[in-house]
Design a protein around this motif. Structure first.
Motif, PDB file in Angstrom:
ATOM      1  N   UNK A 228       0.869  -1.174   0.000  1.00 29.69           N
ATOM      2  CA  UNK A 228       0.000   0.000   0.000  1.00 29.69           C
ATOM      3  C   UNK A 228       0.912   1.231   0.000  1.00 29.69           C
ATOM      4  N   UNK A 229       1.061   1.813  -1.192  1.00 26.40           N
ATOM      5  CA  UNK A 229       2.046   2.871  -1.385  1.00 26.40           C
ATOM      6  C   UNK A 229       1.408   4.260  -1.370  1.00 26.40           C
ATOM      7  N   UNK A 230       2.184   5.237  -0.965  1.00 27.67           N
ATOM      8  CA  UNK A 230       1.744   6.625  -0.976  1.00 27.67           C
ATOM      9  C   UNK A 230       2.736   7.427  -1.805  1.00 27.67           C
ATOM     10  N   UNK A 231       2.261   7.926  -2.939  1.00 27.83           N
ATOM     11  CA  UNK A 231       3.144   8.730  -3.793  1.00 27.83           C
ATOM     12  C   UNK A 231       3.360  10.086  -3.124  1.00 27.83           C
ATOM     13  N   UNK A 232       4.601  10.447  -2.854  1.00 25.67           N
ATOM     14  CA  UNK A 232       4.890  11.675  -2.101  1.00 25.67           C
ATOM     15  C   UNK A 232       4.301  12.917  -2.770  1.00 25.67           C
ATOM     16  N   UNK A 267      -1.838   1.990  -4.886  1.00 28.03           N
ATOM     17  CA  UNK A 267      -1.113   3.258  -4.753  1.00 28.03           C
ATOM     18  C   UNK A 267      -2.088   4.414  -4.630  1.00 28.03           C
ATOM     19  N   UNK A 268      -1.790   5.300  -3.682  1.00 24.27           N
ATOM     20  CA  UNK A 268      -2.580   6.518  -3.491  1.00 24.27           C
ATOM     21  C   UNK A 268      -1.647   7.698  -3.700  1.00 24.27           C
ATOM     22  N   UNK A 269      -2.091   8.683  -4.458  1.00 19.98           N
ATOM     23  CA  UNK A 269      -1.222   9.820  -4.725  1.00 19.98           C
ATOM     24  C   UNK A 269      -2.001  11.096  -4.969  1.00 19.98           C
ATOM     25  N   UNK A 270      -1.276  12.200  -4.959  1.00 23.99           N
ATOM     26  CA  UNK A 270      -1.842  13.530  -5.199  1.00 23.99           C
ATOM     27  C   UNK A 270      -1.015  14.204  -6.280  1.00 23.99           C
TER      28      UNK A 270
END
Length: 350
Positions: A228-232, A267-270
């Protein structure tokens, strides 16, 4: 009296008042003309009587002709209204009142089209309500029957069997959890669609917000050997929205991604944009067929019904997500391919 009837009557009154003013002007003009003739010319009493008779006769004929035209027009209007009320009009083109009532004809046509649209909308709402009640009944029946079955089996003697009693109680408990989730989702979507759900908009730190959600959900991903990744993103980035409702959106989307992904990652990102920031949730799961992508946000719509129920889905999660995102002035988007995963995304204001 309906709004349509009152509007039509008002337009009729305007037409009749206009006709009456026109007729009065003719009568006054002809009377003045007649008096001028009498004063300027010398007539015998017989001639005056004849002219007076001719004058009265002319005006009576004029009144009759104008009145008859108006009666015919009124009859045509009333016939149109009767057909509208009894739903005997096949199309708006059947509404014809002639050039003298052109404005009234246009008004009636517009009101007829609005009425037809309202009727079609009400029929659609009734169909949706019927389908919704049927779906709710079915969704409630499933966990209730399962719980009832486990309890009856335990009461019939399985409670003394140590090999199955605990297992049955755990399964019954899981169904009560599913039932509670369904009821909570039903309450949420009911409040949203009735406009009773209050939203509290303010700026908040999106980095800290997403970090908190992912920390809570990471154990679920690890239990399936998923990353479960978080794109910075910029740690100081502030976005505008309702934190509580957006947490409901993100939790639903991430949990779904974990549920429907067997290998790979979520992956979750902004991604910052001009005046906005796009939040996305990407997975390497089963994917969604193109034909299903527009319908997955409908209430109780399931791509795979058996798999969804076995994983505890209520069938309302994505419908709630759609409503909350739209309440933020945004739109939930999905891009997916069978066997390659899915990406859900929406935008928030900076």
């Amino acid at each position: 009296m309906s709004d349509i009837d009152s509007k039509i009557l008002n337009r009729l009154k305007e037409n009749f008042l206009s006709a009456r003013k026109y007729l009065t002007a003719i009568l006054i003009s002809s009377s003045i003309f007649f008096l001028l003739i009498l004063f300027d010319l010398k007539f015998t009493i017989g001639s005056i009587a004849f002219l007076l008779f001719a004058f009265i006769f002319f005006n009576l004929v004029l009144i009759y002709l104008v009145g008859n035209i108006r009666r015919q027009e009124l009859t045509a209007v009333l016939e149109i209204i009767r057909k509208i009320r009894t739903d005997n009009l096949n199309s708006v083109e059947e509404i014809k009142l002639g050039s003298r009532l052109g404005d009234l004809e246009t008004e009636i046509r517009e009101m007829y089209l609005r009425t037809q649209n309202d009727i079609a909308h009400l029929k659609k709402l009734e169909q949706i309500r019927t389908e919704f009640l049927a779906n709710v009944s079915h969704e409630l029946r499933t966990p209730i029957f399962a719980i009832q079955g486990f309890i009856e089996t335990l009461l019939d003697g399985a409670i003394d069997d140590q090999n199955v009693n605990r297992s049955f109680l755990q399964k019954a408990n899981q169904h009560t959890i599913n039932l509670n989730n369904l009821l909570n989702d039903l309450i949420d979507i009911s409040m949203i669609e009735s406009g009773q759900m209050k939203m509290s908009f303010r700026f908040f730190n999106i980095y800290e917000f997403l970090e908190g959600i992912l920390s809570e959900l990471r154990p679920q991903a690890e239990a399936k050997n998923l990353s479960l990744n978080f794109r910075p993103c910029d740690k100081s980035l502030q976005l505008y929205g309702d934190r509580q409702r957006l947490k409901q959106v993100l939790t639903n989307l991430v949990v779904n991604a974990i549920k429907y992904t067997e290998t790979g990652y979520v992956e979750v990102g902004v991604i910052p944009e001009s005046g906005f920031a796009k939040i996305y949730i990407k997975d390497t799961g089963f994917g969604i067929a193109e034909n299903d992508q527009e319908r997955i946000f409908e209430r109780f719509y399931r791509v795979d019904k058996d798999r969804s129920r076995s994983m505890g889905g209520t069938g309302l999660g994505l419908a709630i997500v759609k409503h909350i995102v739209e309440a933020h002035g945004s739109k939930i988007n999905v891009a997916s391919e069978i066997g390659k995963g899915s990406t859900f995304s929406f935008r928030l204001k900076k």
